[in-house]
Design an enzyme around this catalytic site. Structure first.
Site, PDB file in Angstrom:
ATOM      1  N   ARG A  52       6.507 -19.778  18.167  1.00  0.00           N
ATOM      2  CA  ARG A  52       7.831 -18.995  17.681  1.00  0.00           C
ATOM      3  C   ARG A  52       7.493 -17.943  17.027  1.00  0.00           C
ATOM      4  NH1 ARG A  52       8.791 -20.411  12.831  1.00  0.00           N
ATOM      5  NH2 ARG A  52       8.672 -22.423  13.061  1.00  0.00           N
ATOM      6  N   TYR A 105      31.416  -5.599  24.270  1.00  0.00           N
ATOM      7  CA  TYR A 105      31.233  -6.964  24.918  1.00  0.00           C
ATOM      8  C   TYR A 105      32.016  -8.031  24.043  1.00  0.00           C
ATOM      9  CZ  TYR A 105      29.356 -11.565  25.927  1.00  0.00           C
ATOM     10  OH  TYR A 105      29.233 -12.951  26.266  1.00  0.00           O
ATOM     11  N   ASP A 178      23.859  -0.512  21.278  1.00  0.00           N
ATOM     12  CA  ASP A 178      23.631  -1.790  22.518  1.00  0.00           C
ATOM     13  C   ASP A 178      23.747  -0.696  23.639  1.00  0.00           C
ATOM     14  OD1 ASP A 178      24.125  -3.362  24.565  1.00  0.00           O
ATOM     15  OD2 ASP A 178      25.431  -4.705  23.304  1.00  0.00           O
ATOM     16  N   LYS A 203      20.965  -8.677  31.879  1.00  0.00           N
ATOM     17  CA  LYS A 203      21.346  -7.571  32.736  1.00  0.00           C
ATOM     18  C   LYS A 203      20.349  -6.816  33.438  1.00  0.00           C
ATOM     19  CE  LYS A 203      25.429  -9.541  30.839  1.00  0.00           C
ATOM     20  NZ  LYS A 203      24.690  -9.755  29.593  1.00  0.00           N
TER      21      LYS A 203
HETATM   22  C1  LIG Z   1      26.945  -4.944  26.268  1.00  0.00           C
HETATM   23  C2  LIG Z   1      26.448  -6.377  26.194  1.00  0.00           C
HETATM   24  N1  LIG Z   1      25.850  -6.688  24.811  1.00  0.00           N
HETATM   25  C3  LIG Z   1      25.455  -7.968  24.715  1.00  0.00           C
HETATM   26  C4  LIG Z   1      25.596  -8.855  25.521  1.00  0.00           C
HETATM   27  C5  LIG Z   1      25.119 -10.427  25.032  1.00  0.00           C
HETATM   28  O1  LIG Z   1      24.252 -10.610  25.994  1.00  0.00           O
HETATM   29  P1  LIG Z   1      23.498 -12.075  26.242  1.00  0.00           P
HETATM   30  O2  LIG Z   1      24.738 -12.757  27.285  1.00  0.00           O
HETATM   31  O3  LIG Z   1      22.233 -12.065  26.949  1.00  0.00           O
HETATM   32  O4  LIG Z   1      23.621 -13.032  25.149  1.00  0.00           O
HETATM   33  C6  LIG Z   1      26.306  -8.814  26.670  1.00  0.00           C
HETATM   34  C7  LIG Z   1      26.751  -9.796  27.546  1.00  0.00           C
HETATM   35  O5  LIG Z   1      27.484  -9.792  28.660  1.00  0.00           O
HETATM   36  C8  LIG Z   1      26.876  -7.360  26.902  1.00  0.00           C
HETATM   37  O6  LIG Z   1      27.422  -7.099  28.045  1.00  0.00           O
END
Ligand SMILES: Cc1ncc(COP(=O)(O)O)c(C=O)c1O
Length: 383
Positions: A52, A105, A178, A203
Site C-alpha cells: 500500500r 465530469y 484535471d 482514459k
Molecule cells: C475528466 C475526468 N476526470 C475524472 C474522471 C474520473 O475518473 P475514473 O472514472 O477513472 O474514476 C473522469 C471519468 O470519466 C473524467 O472524464
C-alpha cells in the site's frame, strides 16, 4: 537519446523503467506482492516494506508520470475519483471554499456536491473561460483551491491555465488541473503554472479500455510528500497489474494521440457540414470560443468531439443507438470509438444542478480506426 533533454516519447518508454538489475528484464515486471523481505528489523530493502505504501511496478508508473508532466512527484491511484478524493482531503478541511468548473465530469461534481459539501467544504461553480468571474469567486471568500478541468467534459470548454494560476496564486489558493481530456502528451499544466495535475488514467494514459486508474502529479516535492502520506493513509492505491497496464499504455500515448487528433479533426469537420447537426463543440475548430487559448497551451486539440442535434433529445438518443463502429458506452480515450448521451449517461448525476448538460448533446470519443469507416458510420446513423 539525448541524455540532457529526452523527448516525450523517450520518457514515456524509459522514465522510471530501467532494465531489471537482477535479470535484465527490459519491461518492468508486475510485482504481485503485498510485502517484502527485510534484512533486519526495520531495514526494508530499497524502502519497500508494504505494497500500500510502495510497490515497484507502481513506483515505475509514478516516476514515468512525473517525468511526462515535468513534475516533482507522481502518484498512482485505483481510479481517477480515488485520486481526486485523496487530493481534496489533503488540500481542504471543513470550512474551506473551492471554485469548481460549471462544466465537468459528472462524478467530479458528485464528489464536490454529495461528499465534500456534507463534510463542510463549500464550492462555487464558475464558467472557467471567464477569468474575471473566477477572480470574483476567489475573492468573494477565502478560497483553498481553484479546480480546473480543461478541456471540459462534455462541453469542451477551454480554461486559460496561466491566467487562472495567477488568479489562484494572488489569493493564496492552489490551482488543480484535471487534464484527462488532453493527456500528458497534448498539455502539461505544471509548466503553465498549475500546482497539481489530475488524470483519470482509465482514459488516454491507459488507452485501451482495459483498466481503471487515476494519477496526481505535483510541481512541488513537499506537496507531493503530503499527498503520498495521504495516499498511504487512505489506501486507494493502484494495484500492480493496473499500474503495469497504464505504464504499457503510456509507451504509445504519443502515436495514439496523434491519430486520435487526426480522426477527431475529420469527424468535427464532417459533423459541421451535416444538416442535422446544430452545433459542433471541438476546440480545434476556429470558431470555438476556446480555440485561441487551446492553440497556446495544447499541442493539438484532442480526440473528443461533442455535438448538438437540431432534432433535440430524441434525435440525439437515436444517433447514439444507431452507430455500429462507435460503440454505445460510457468512458473515453481508448483506441476504439465510443458514443454516448451525457445527459442520460455520464452526466446524469448533474441533472438539476448548475452542471446539467443539454439533452440534445452527443459526446464522441473518436478512436483510431480507419477514418472512412468512422465517417460512414456517423453518416448512416444521422440518416
Ligand atoms: C475528466 C475526468 N476526470 C475524472 C474522471 C474520473 O475518473 P475514473 O472514472 O477513472 O474514476 C473522469 C471519468 O470519466 C473524467 O472524464
Amino acid at each position: 537519446m539525448s541524455e540532457q533533454h529526452p523527448g516525450f516519447e523517450t520518457l514515456a518508454i524509459h522514465a522510471g523503467q530501467d532494465a531489471d538489475p537482477n535479470n535484465g528484464a527490459v519491461i518492468t515486471p508486475i510485482y504481485a506482492t503485498s510485502t517484502y523481505l527485510q534484512d533486519g528489523v526495520g531495514s526494508p530493502r530499497q524502502g519497500y516494506e508494504y505494497s500500500r505504501t510502495r510497490n515497484p511496478t507502481r513506483s515505475a508508473l509514478e516516476e514515468c508520470l512525473a517525468a511526462l508532466e515535468h513534475g516533482a512527484r507522481g502518484l498512482a491511484f485505483a481510479s481517477g475519483m480515488a485520486a481526486e478524493d485523496t487530493l481534496l482531503r489533503t488540500l481542504c478541511k471543513p470550512g474551506d471554499h473551492v471554485v469548481i468548473p460549471d462544466d465537468a465530469y459528472g462524478g467530479t461534481y458528485r464528489l464536490f456536491s454529495k461528499v465534500a459539501e456534507p463534510w463542510g467544504v463549500a464550492h462555487t461553480a464558475v464558467h472557467l473561460p471567464n477569468v474575471d468571474a473566477v477572480r470574483a469567486a476567489v475573492r468573494s471568500r477565502p478560497t483553498a483551491v481553484v479546480w480546473v478541468e480543461t478541456p471540459t467534459n462534455p462541453l469542451l470548454a477551454v480554461a486559460d491555465i496561466p491566467a487562472l494560476a495567477e488568479v489562484a496564486h494572488e489569493s493564496g489558493a492552489l490551482l488543480v488541473v484535471d487534464s484527462t481530456f488532453a493527456s500528458p502528451y497534448l498539455q502539461q499544466p505544471l509548466t503553465l503554472g498549475a500546482d497539481v495535475v489530475v488524470h483519470s488514467t482509465t482514459k488516454y494514459c491507459g488507452g485501451h479500455s482495459d483498466v481503471v486508474g487515476g494519477a496526481l502529479v505535483t510541481a512541488d516535492a513537499g506537496l507531493g510528500e503530503r499527498l503520498a502520506f495521504h495516499q498511504n493513509a487512505m489506501g486507494a492505491v493502484a494495484g500492480p497489474f493496473d499500474a503495469w497496464l497504464v505504464l504499457r499504455g503510456l509507451k504509445t500515448l504519443a502515436v495514439r494521440m496523434e491519430r486520435h487528433c487526426d480522426n477527431a479533426e475529420r469527424v468535427a469537420a464532417f459533423l459541421q457540414a451535416h444538416p442535422k447537426v446544430g452545433q459542433v463543440l471541438y476546440p480545434g475548430l476556429s470558431d470555438h470560443p476556446g480555440h485561441e487559448v487551446a492553440t497556446k497551451q495544447m499541442r493539438r486539440y484532442g480526440g473528443i468531439v461533442s455535438f448538438r442535434l437540431r432534432g433535440g433529445a430524441a434525435a440525439a438518443i437515436e444517433v447514439c443507438e444507431r452507430t455500429r463502429v462507435f460503440a454505445l458506452a460510457e468512458s473515453l480515450g481508448g483506441i476504439e470509438s465510443l458514443i454516448e448521451h451525457p445527459g442520460r449517461m455520464t452526466h446524469a448525476s448533474a441533472a438539476g444542478s448548475p452542471l446539467e448538460v443539454p439533452d440534445d448533446l452527443v459526446r464522441l470519443s473518436v478512436g483510431i480506426e480507419t477514418i472512412d469507416d468512422l465517417l460512414d458510420d456517423l453518416g448512416r446513423a444521422l440518416g
